[in-house]
Design a protein around this motif. Sequence first.
Motif, mmCIF file in Angstrom:
data_model
loop_
_atom_site.group_PDB
_atom_site.id
_atom_site.type_symbol
_atom_site.label_atom_id
_atom_site.label_comp_id
_atom_site.label_asym_id
_atom_site.label_seq_id
_atom_site.Cartn_x
_atom_site.Cartn_y
_atom_site.Cartn_z
ATOM 1 N N VAL A 1 72.828 -74.862 115.816
ATOM 2 C CA VAL A 1 73.001 -74.728 114.370
ATOM 3 C C VAL A 1 73.807 -73.461 114.109
ATOM 4 N N THR A 2 74.910 -73.581 113.394
ATOM 5 C CA THR A 2 75.701 -72.413 113.010
ATOM 6 C C THR A 2 75.752 -72.317 111.494
ATOM 7 N N ILE A 3 75.618 -71.093 111.008
ATOM 8 C CA ILE A 3 75.557 -70.839 109.563
ATOM 9 C C ILE A 3 76.491 -69.687 109.220
ATOM 10 N N LYS B 1 77.227 -65.752 102.570
ATOM 11 C CA LYS B 1 77.182 -64.380 102.101
ATOM 12 C C LYS B 1 75.903 -63.716 102.593
ATOM 13 N N ASP B 2 76.035 -62.499 103.121
ATOM 14 C CA ASP B 2 74.860 -61.796 103.610
ATOM 15 C C ASP B 2 74.017 -61.317 102.437
ATOM 16 N N ARG B 3 72.712 -61.282 102.637
ATOM 17 C CA ARG B 3 71.797 -60.785 101.611
ATOM 18 C C ARG B 3 70.455 -60.479 102.249
ATOM 19 N N GLY C 1 81.046 -57.470 107.537
ATOM 20 C CA GLY C 1 81.297 -57.169 106.138
ATOM 21 C C GLY C 1 80.271 -57.848 105.265
ATOM 22 N N PRO C 2 80.708 -58.551 104.217
ATOM 23 C CA PRO C 2 79.752 -59.213 103.315
ATOM 24 C C PRO C 2 79.253 -60.555 103.837
ATOM 25 N N GLU C 3 79.787 -61.032 104.975
ATOM 26 C CA GLU C 3 79.439 -62.358 105.476
ATOM 27 C C GLU C 3 78.479 -62.285 106.641
#
Length: 424
Positions: free
Chosen positions: A237-239, A242-244, A271-273
């Motif tokens: 499974v790859t995802i 946006k990071d949070r 970065g943000p991902e």
Amino acid sequence: MDDEYQKLIRRMNPPRVVIDNESCKNATVIQVDSANKQGILLEVVQILTDLNLMITKAMIHDVPDYVMTDEGILEYIEKSLGPDSCFASSMRRSVGVKSESNHTAIELTGTDRPGLLSEVSAVLAHLKCNVVNAEVWTHNTRAAAVMQVTDETTGGPIADQERLTMVKRLLCNVLKGSNKSREAKTVVSHGSTHTERRLHQMMFDDRDYERMDGEDDSSERPSVNVVNWNDKDYSVVTIRCKDRPKLLFDIVCTLTDMQYVVFHGNVETQGPEAYQEYCIRHIDGSPVKSDAERQRVVQCLEAAIQRRVSEGLKLELCTTDRVGLLSDVTRIFRENSLSVTRAEVTTRAGKAVNTFYVRDASGYPVDPKIIDSIRQTIGQTILRVKGTPEESNQAPQESPTRFLFGGLFKSRSFCNFGLVRSYS
């Protein structure tokens, strides 16, 4: 009897927890070595998440920038994950109302609509129930809530069974609304629960992952892919999304609820991902078997990621707690055509600290004049706006904190965490 047997097995073969502040001057490394039983990864992630710890690296050769020296936290982690842990091995419970030591917990699921939280809190206020803590999520036309309430008279849990029956009946009627095609739930359960864990379970059981007919295939959806390797007996499974904060926790919750075991994984942030990769098998030992199962895994993980992303303007309320406070505030929101998409209600030492994410009930941009009017009604210093209405209509609002994780673990029975700091 089964619980006692599991405790005995755990004490005979306990997880080994090593917390190391010596190997690298700028990093705390937490290593968990245990049998890879179903749910162990979730236990580890849940404990670290509850401590508001930000995880940046799992490999010691990457040097983070902070040392965690709080001996109390270190001792808590060791006890929580070690042989004396009382962590519940079975966390699936029914939805409902249960009495605990100092409050009654009410768990609700139903169809989302504007004003729903206002109606629910109004019923509780009418029945002399004070909401001391609550968390409410909405996703894909569904709503779920876990509320902790006390008796207005005694300040403790609600002991009267007839009154509890009345609470359940009235709340169920509110949750049903005019939608007869989807069920609303308010039933009795027992034992302690983890609020965010329960919200994931409740929304999963309520099938909030099912896409509506004609739903826009938006590019804003996270990228989730599931493939089987021909020479391996597992699925990958790859995802990408946006990071949070708590992203890892949300995904692991859903994989566990779907009865999959993660035996290898890698999680990175660029970065943000966020990029996450998991090698999984079903608990029966098989990989994903069909296109239908693959699609269900994709949809469920997308839902797990999106449930916590809160669309709308973030409002924070801080004032002295009182019975009916939540009802009064949400009624003002409803009267000004604002819909609550997510809420966190907490009470500490007589103070209510509540966070609401609101948007216009008709789908239009939030009018700053309406927000100003609401703040004047409630109190400028009591209700504060986080960000601006314009910013909130452009993108989902998220916590300013970050939950980063790198290199999940190297083998089926080894977890290596690089802890760097609290994000609270």
